[in-house]
Design a protein around this motif. Structure first.
Motif, PDB file in Angstrom:
ATOM      1  N   ILE A 158      37.926  48.007  32.760  1.00 51.60           N
ATOM      2  CA  ILE A 158      39.314  48.367  32.450  1.00 51.60           C
ATOM      3  C   ILE A 158      39.334  49.558  31.506  1.00 51.60           C
ATOM      4  CG2 ILE A 158      41.483  47.575  31.428  1.00 51.60           C
ATOM      5  CD1 ILE A 158      40.674  44.734  32.098  1.00 51.60           C
ATOM      6  N   GLN A 159      38.451  49.535  30.518  1.00 45.56           N
ATOM      7  CA  GLN A 159      38.395  50.604  29.535  1.00 45.56           C
ATOM      8  C   GLN A 159      37.892  51.911  30.148  1.00 45.56           C
ATOM      9  OE1 GLN A 159      39.360  50.113  26.136  1.00 45.56           O
ATOM     10  NE2 GLN A 159      40.152  48.235  27.051  1.00 45.56           N
ATOM     11  N   GLU A 160      36.926  51.801  31.041  1.00 46.68           N
ATOM     12  CA  GLU A 160      36.261  52.996  31.558  1.00 46.68           C
ATOM     13  C   GLU A 160      37.037  53.682  32.685  1.00 46.68           C
ATOM     14  OE1 GLU A 160      32.416  51.639  32.667  1.00 46.68           O
ATOM     15  OE2 GLU A 160      31.741  51.347  30.595  1.00 46.68           O
ATOM     16  N   ARG A 161      37.822  52.928  33.433  1.00 47.25           N
ATOM     17  CA  ARG A 161      38.574  53.529  34.548  1.00 47.25           C
ATOM     18  C   ARG A 161      39.965  52.882  34.616  1.00 47.25           C
ATOM     19  NH1 ARG A 161      38.137  50.415  39.139  1.00 47.25           N
ATOM     20  NH2 ARG A 161      36.746  48.626  39.031  1.00 47.25           N
ATOM     21  N   SER A 162      40.729  53.096  33.576  1.00 55.83           N
ATOM     22  CA  SER A 162      42.004  52.412  33.424  1.00 55.83           C
ATOM     23  C   SER A 162      42.994  52.738  34.545  1.00 55.83           C
ATOM     24  CB  SER A 162      42.625  52.748  32.063  1.00 55.83           C
ATOM     25  OG  SER A 162      42.814  54.149  31.936  1.00 55.83           O
ATOM     26  N   ALA A 163      43.081  53.993  34.957  1.00 52.98           N
ATOM     27  CA  ALA A 163      44.046  54.368  35.995  1.00 52.98           C
ATOM     28  C   ALA A 163      43.729  53.660  37.309  1.00 52.98           C
ATOM     29  CB  ALA A 163      44.048  55.883  36.194  1.00 52.98           C
ATOM     30  N   THR A 164      42.444  53.624  37.666  1.00 50.52           N
ATOM     31  CA  THR A 164      42.035  52.948  38.896  1.00 50.52           C
ATOM     32  C   THR A 164      42.308  51.457  38.807  1.00 50.52           C
ATOM     33  OG1 THR A 164      40.301  54.583  39.293  1.00 50.52           O
ATOM     34  CG2 THR A 164      40.095  52.479  40.441  1.00 50.52           C
ATOM     35  N   PHE A 165      42.046  50.894  37.624  1.00 51.48           N
ATOM     36  CA  PHE A 165      42.283  49.465  37.441  1.00 51.48           C
ATOM     37  C   PHE A 165      43.760  49.124  37.624  1.00 51.48           C
ATOM     38  CE2 PHE A 165      43.787  46.196  34.443  1.00 51.48           C
ATOM     39  CZ  PHE A 165      43.279  45.084  35.093  1.00 51.48           C
ATOM     40  N   ILE A 166      44.646  49.923  37.053  1.00 48.18           N
ATOM     41  CA  ILE A 166      46.081  49.654  37.187  1.00 48.18           C
ATOM     42  C   ILE A 166      46.493  49.681  38.653  1.00 48.18           C
ATOM     43  CG2 ILE A 166      48.387  50.557  36.693  1.00 48.18           C
ATOM     44  CD1 ILE A 166      47.370  51.456  33.977  1.00 48.18           C
ATOM     45  N   GLU A 167      45.965  50.630  39.400  1.00 50.22           N
ATOM     46  CA  GLU A 167      46.278  50.703  40.830  1.00 50.22           C
ATOM     47  C   GLU A 167      45.777  49.461  41.574  1.00 50.22           C
ATOM     48  OE1 GLU A 167      44.642  54.273  42.376  1.00 50.22           O
ATOM     49  OE2 GLU A 167      45.974  55.605  41.242  1.00 50.22           O
ATOM     50  N   GLU A 168      44.557  49.049  41.262  1.00 53.21           N
ATOM     51  CA  GLU A 168      43.982  47.876  41.926  1.00 53.21           C
ATOM     52  C   GLU A 168      44.753  46.609  41.559  1.00 53.21           C
ATOM     53  OE1 GLU A 168      39.973  47.995  40.590  1.00 53.21           O
ATOM     54  OE2 GLU A 168      39.332  49.461  42.104  1.00 53.21           O
ATOM     55  N   LEU A 169      45.137  46.493  40.292  1.00 45.61           N
ATOM     56  CA  LEU A 169      45.886  45.319  39.852  1.00 45.61           C
ATOM     57  C   LEU A 169      47.257  45.273  40.517  1.00 45.61           C
ATOM     58  CD1 LEU A 169      46.072  42.857  37.951  1.00 45.61           C
ATOM     59  CD2 LEU A 169      47.061  44.392  36.221  1.00 45.61           C
ATOM     60  N   ALA A 170      47.937  46.410  40.551  1.00 47.34           N
ATOM     61  CA  ALA A 170      49.264  46.470  41.172  1.00 47.34           C
ATOM     62  C   ALA A 170      49.199  46.073  42.641  1.00 47.34           C
ATOM     63  CB  ALA A 170      49.851  47.876  41.021  1.00 47.34           C
ATOM     64  N   GLN A 171      48.187  46.576  43.335  1.00 46.12           N
ATOM     65  CA  GLN A 171      48.028  46.230  44.748  1.00 46.12           C
ATOM     66  C   GLN A 171      47.745  44.743  44.909  1.00 46.12           C
ATOM     67  OE1 GLN A 171      44.832  48.294  46.721  1.00 46.12           O
ATOM     68  NE2 GLN A 171      45.501  47.682  48.762  1.00 46.12           N
ATOM     69  N   PHE A 172      46.940  44.181  44.021  1.00 51.37           N
ATOM     70  CA  PHE A 172      46.557  42.782  44.121  1.00 51.37           C
ATOM     71  C   PHE A 172      47.750  41.851  43.931  1.00 51.37           C
ATOM     72  CE2 PHE A 172      44.933  38.881  42.000  1.00 51.37           C
ATOM     73  CZ  PHE A 172      44.218  38.366  43.071  1.00 51.37           C
ATOM     74  N   VAL A 173      48.612  42.148  42.965  1.00 47.83           N
ATOM     75  CA  VAL A 173      49.763  41.272  42.702  1.00 47.83           C
ATOM     76  C   VAL A 173      51.015  41.745  43.442  1.00 47.83           C
ATOM     77  CG1 VAL A 173      48.844  40.539  40.469  1.00 47.83           C
ATOM     78  CG2 VAL A 173      50.416  42.496  40.572  1.00 47.83           C
ATOM     79  N   ASP A 174      50.854  42.796  44.249  1.00 50.54           N
ATOM     80  CA  ASP A 174      51.925  43.286  45.119  1.00 50.54           C
ATOM     81  C   ASP A 174      53.135  43.796  44.334  1.00 50.54           C
ATOM     82  OD1 ASP A 174      53.095  43.940  47.531  1.00 50.54           O
ATOM     83  OD2 ASP A 174      53.975  41.954  47.844  1.00 50.54           O
ATOM     84  N   VAL A 175      52.869  44.711  43.401  1.00 49.55           N
ATOM     85  CA  VAL A 175      53.947  45.392  42.681  1.00 49.55           C
ATOM     86  C   VAL A 175      53.669  46.887  42.728  1.00 49.55           C
ATOM     87  CG1 VAL A 175      54.353  43.440  41.130  1.00 49.55           C
ATOM     88  CG2 VAL A 175      52.792  45.280  40.425  1.00 49.55           C
ATOM     89  N   SER A 176      54.649  47.678  42.328  1.00 49.79           N
ATOM     90  CA  SER A 176      54.476  49.124  42.309  1.00 49.79           C
ATOM     91  C   SER A 176      53.659  49.551  41.095  1.00 49.79           C
ATOM     92  CB  SER A 176      55.850  49.806  42.274  1.00 49.79           C
ATOM     93  OG  SER A 176      55.715  51.199  42.107  1.00 49.79           O
ATOM     94  N   THR A 177      52.701  50.431  41.321  1.00 58.00           N
ATOM     95  CA  THR A 177      51.863  50.920  40.218  1.00 58.00           C
ATOM     96  C   THR A 177      52.698  51.565  39.129  1.00 58.00           C
ATOM     97  OG1 THR A 177      50.034  51.326  41.755  1.00 58.00           O
ATOM     98  CG2 THR A 177      49.935  52.444  39.620  1.00 58.00           C
ATOM     99  N   CYS A 178      53.724  52.293  39.506  1.00 56.57           N
ATOM    100  CA  CYS A 178      54.530  53.012  38.506  1.00 56.57           C
ATOM    101  C   CYS A 178      55.332  52.079  37.614  1.00 56.57           C
ATOM    102  CB  CYS A 178      55.454  54.015  39.192  1.00 56.57           C
ATOM    103  SG  CYS A 178      56.670  53.270  40.289  1.00 56.57           S
TER     104      CYS A 178
END
Length: 282
Positions: free
Chosen positions: A200-220
């Motif tokens: 999470i610390q090393e690639r935060s932007a990618t993590f947010i995208e992956e998390l948003a996709q996983f829980v089915d919400v918009s990244t923004c």
């Protein structure tokens, strides 16, 4: 408001490998979404719910026998053990959790709810997936040395003895980490996301995208600013390891599990993936 059957809901559950693993960071990130509310730790209430389910499952034969006899003889039957079908228990537990956690979340205007907990292993993950087949489970793992260093920082002379005293000391702390982490060391399953805190610390932007996709919400709709705000508990102390902690970290059984997640052994306890001890929080 349209009624939704609890078992068709999609709550989000965050499980961590013990205390100070980063579960609160993901909780805060998800709570930044306008329609998601993740409650905090509840002292492991699902352990009690699992025991209820296990008890009722154990009564299945006697309950069905009593139900059959009641159907034949009615009030003249021996019905001392007459109970509903154990399958009804899952519906009841789903209703209870939604009433306790879902309804209060919806009163705030947020319709997706969940909680985070650091006391449960895979058996509870499997249990909640049976209760809510559409739920999403996030498993958070962190280097055990970092977790222990963060836990030690909850001890402040004159204020509090800290978390480690409460859980039985560093050895007990690591034993719990090992128990939960070993249960998470498995192949990926649908509806389950494994997250390393360091990633999470090393690639935060990618993590947010992956998390948003996983829980089915918009990244923004997830605020990246949350990840920029490091919290080290309510005392905001710098993580540190005491001599007794370093001794506890020599346990090879801990690192046998930790290696599954890509963590190095005790010789590297001060130089951890994702930064130094002082740089890590949540």
């Amino acid at each position: 408001m349209r009624h939704v059957e609890p078992r068709s809901m999609r709550p989000i559950f965050i499980f961590g490998t013990g205390w100070r693993c980063g579960s609160t960071l993901i909780q805060r990130l998800l709570c930044s979404h306008p329609d998601v509310h993740i409650w905090g730790e509840n002292r492991g209430i699902c352990d009690h719910l699992q025991k209820i389910k296990h008890t009722l499952d154990g009564m299945r034969f006697l309950s069905r026998q009593a139900e059959h006899e009641f159907g034949v003889r009615h009030a003249g039957a021996w019905i001392a053990m007459l109970n509903p079908e154990p399958s009804e228990c899952l519906d009841a537990i789903a209703t209870f959790l939604d009433r306790y956690l879902g309804v209060p979340a919806r009163t705030t205007g947020k319709h997706c709810w969940g909680f985070k907990e650091v006391r449960h292993g895979w058996s509870t993950v499997a249990f909640l997936r049976a209760v809510f087949p559409l739920c999403r489970c996030i498993l958070v793992v962190r280097n055990p040395a970092s977790c222990l260093a963060s836990a030690r920082a909850t001890e402040v002379e004159g204020k509090t003895q800290g978390l480690l005293v409460e859980v039985g000391g560093p050895t007990a702390f690591l034993r719990h980490w090992r128990s939960v982490a070993s249960s998470f060391a498995r192949d990926r399953e649908p509806g389950v996301m494994l997250v390393r805190y360091e990633d999470i610390q090393e690639r935060s932007a990618t993590f947010i995208e992956e998390l948003a996709q996983f829980v089915d919400v918009s990244t923004c709709d997830l605020s990246p600013d949350v990840l920029k705000t490091v919290r080290r508990g309510w005392l905001e102390q710098t993580p540190r390891l005491a001599a007794v902690d370093r001794e506890a970290l020599q346990d090879p059984d801990v690192w046998a599990v930790a290696q599954w997640f890509g963590y190095v052994g005790p010789g590297q306890a001060d130089t951890l993936s994702g930064g130094s001890l002082a740089s890590l929080g949540d």
